[in-house]
Design a protein around this motif. Sequence first.
Motif, PDB file in Angstrom:
ATOM      1  N   THR A 143       0.828  -1.210   0.000  1.00 35.12           N
ATOM      2  CA  THR A 143       0.000   0.000   0.000  1.00 35.12           C
ATOM      3  C   THR A 143       0.858   1.253   0.000  1.00 35.12           C
ATOM      4  OG1 THR A 143      -1.665  -1.228   1.276  1.00 35.12           O
ATOM      5  CG2 THR A 143      -1.935   1.147   1.136  1.00 35.12           C
ATOM      6  N   ARG A 147       0.814   4.230  -2.715  1.00 34.84           N
ATOM      7  CA  ARG A 147       0.572   5.640  -2.381  1.00 34.84           C
ATOM      8  C   ARG A 147       1.515   6.585  -3.129  1.00 34.84           C
ATOM      9  NH1 ARG A 147      -2.004   8.787  -1.405  1.00 34.84           N
ATOM     10  NH2 ARG A 147      -1.557   9.822   0.564  1.00 34.84           N
ATOM     11  N   THR A 153      -5.672   5.575 -10.193  1.00 32.52           N
ATOM     12  CA  THR A 153      -6.576   4.570  -9.621  1.00 32.52           C
ATOM     13  C   THR A 153      -5.920   3.842  -8.455  1.00 32.52           C
ATOM     14  OG1 THR A 153      -7.647   4.239 -11.768  1.00 32.52           O
ATOM     15  CG2 THR A 153      -7.952   2.524 -10.111  1.00 32.52           C
ATOM     16  N   GLY A 156      -5.449   6.222  -5.568  1.00 26.62           N
ATOM     17  CA  GLY A 156      -6.726   6.551  -4.940  1.00 26.62           C
ATOM     18  C   GLY A 156      -7.259   5.426  -4.075  1.00 26.62           C
ATOM     19  N   LEU A 157      -7.157   4.170  -4.576  1.00 26.83           N
ATOM     20  CA  LEU A 157      -7.621   3.027  -3.784  1.00 26.83           C
ATOM     21  C   LEU A 157      -6.818   2.898  -2.489  1.00 26.83           C
ATOM     22  CD1 LEU A 157      -8.160   0.335  -6.573  1.00 26.83           C
ATOM     23  CD2 LEU A 157      -9.928   1.498  -5.237  1.00 26.83           C
ATOM     24  N   ALA A 159      -5.319   5.314  -0.917  1.00 29.28           N
ATOM     25  CA  ALA A 159      -5.680   6.429  -0.035  1.00 29.28           C
ATOM     26  C   ALA A 159      -7.015   6.169   0.665  1.00 29.28           C
ATOM     27  CB  ALA A 159      -5.750   7.726  -0.840  1.00 29.28           C
ATOM     28  N   VAL A 160      -7.991   5.610  -0.064  1.00 30.76           N
ATOM     29  CA  VAL A 160      -9.294   5.308   0.537  1.00 30.76           C
ATOM     30  C   VAL A 160      -9.149   4.266   1.642  1.00 30.76           C
ATOM     31  CG1 VAL A 160     -11.549   4.254   0.104  1.00 30.76           C
ATOM     32  CG2 VAL A 160     -10.632   5.949  -1.496  1.00 30.76           C
ATOM     33  N   TYR A 161      -8.374   3.228   1.372  1.00 29.85           N
ATOM     34  CA  TYR A 161      -8.146   2.176   2.381  1.00 29.85           C
ATOM     35  C   TYR A 161      -7.502   2.757   3.637  1.00 29.85           C
ATOM     36  CZ  TYR A 161      -5.110  -1.285   4.614  1.00 29.85           C
ATOM     37  OH  TYR A 161      -4.421  -2.034   5.534  1.00 29.85           O
ATOM     38  N   GLU A 163      -7.407   5.894   4.727  1.00 23.39           N
ATOM     39  CA  GLU A 163      -8.268   6.838   5.434  1.00 23.39           C
ATOM     40  C   GLU A 163      -9.384   6.124   6.179  1.00 23.39           C
ATOM     41  OE1 GLU A 163      -7.794  10.034   5.962  1.00 23.39           O
ATOM     42  OE2 GLU A 163      -5.876   9.745   4.916  1.00 23.39           O
ATOM     43  N   PHE A 164      -9.947   5.077   5.574  1.00 21.37           N
ATOM     44  CA  PHE A 164     -11.029   4.344   6.239  1.00 21.37           C
ATOM     45  C   PHE A 164     -10.521   3.633   7.488  1.00 21.37           C
ATOM     46  CE2 PHE A 164     -13.309   0.346   6.963  1.00 21.37           C
ATOM     47  CZ  PHE A 164     -14.584   0.836   7.191  1.00 21.37           C
TER      48      PHE A 164
END
Length: 320
Positions: A143, A147, A153, A156-157, A159-161, A163-164
């Motif tokens: 990951t 980053r 894409t 972004g994926l 970053a979403v992981y 942040e969640f």
Amino acid sequence: MVNATGDTWPWRLLLAVILLGMAAAVWGAVQKIDYEWRWYRVPQYFFYKAEDLHKAPFDGQVSAIDSKGAVTAVTITAPAGEKAVLEVDSASLKVEPQQEVYAGDAVGLSFSWKMGPLIMGMWTTIWISFVSGVLGLVIGLLTGLARISKNYTINGLAAVYIEFIRGTPLLVQIFIAYFFVGTVFNLSRNVAGVGALALFAGAYVAEIVRAGIQSISRGQMEAARSLGMTMPQAMLDIILPQALKRILPPLSGQFISLIKDSSLVSVIAITDLTKSGREIITSTFATFEIWLVVAAMYLIITSVLSQLVFYMERRFAVSD
């Protein structure tokens, strides 16, 4: 030459005085508590002497009793000629030579030392933390590389992981992993617990890895590429080895936190060190003693990991 030890002895003395004062304050506070300390009950939860009852496996006759000091071998012979030899503690022998016995009759006892719930719980904590840490390191490394990727894409994926996971409590993630994901995919509580911890650790490791890679001068990547190395080769041979030395301290801190965070898997009935402590307290009401022992056991585990990291840091320093 200035004697460093001589210069610091007043501060060493001050440290000793402060620690002794803190210990005296704790001792004084403990003396004011109306509580009956039962430390003598704690050792049995580390190791205990288990008692196993041996029974006759079938109808027959005691054809021989061979005493070997503390252990006695009892031979039982069935009418059809079948034989069974049971080894029991000599003091607990319950049969005599030529005595008729029936299936299920008590022959004697044997004793053996077994690990208590605190040791079993500590072992569960260690292996869950180890597996979660290894998986988290792999997830975090991949990951972290995602980053810094220029692919929108993939970046972004990742970053979403991150942040969640970093934006929600670990306890909630464990509940989601066990009650939702575990139910849908029929996962055991161990798999759900390890998965939740690994994903949680991976998000934090990813940011540590990203920061470590970006701390290396861009000129080194450009120099490696100019020598004909591919991007993966330059990353594996040039960038990551240098970044590892820089991220080792924060990585160790994250894994130490993971060991302590693993206590949360007890909420989904995984019998780790924390859950073992709660179960013992339920049966003994020795609240203070057990929690102090559990805290000390966690401290031992994390201290060993810290010393291992210090050793690795010294080795890396020598290699420089």
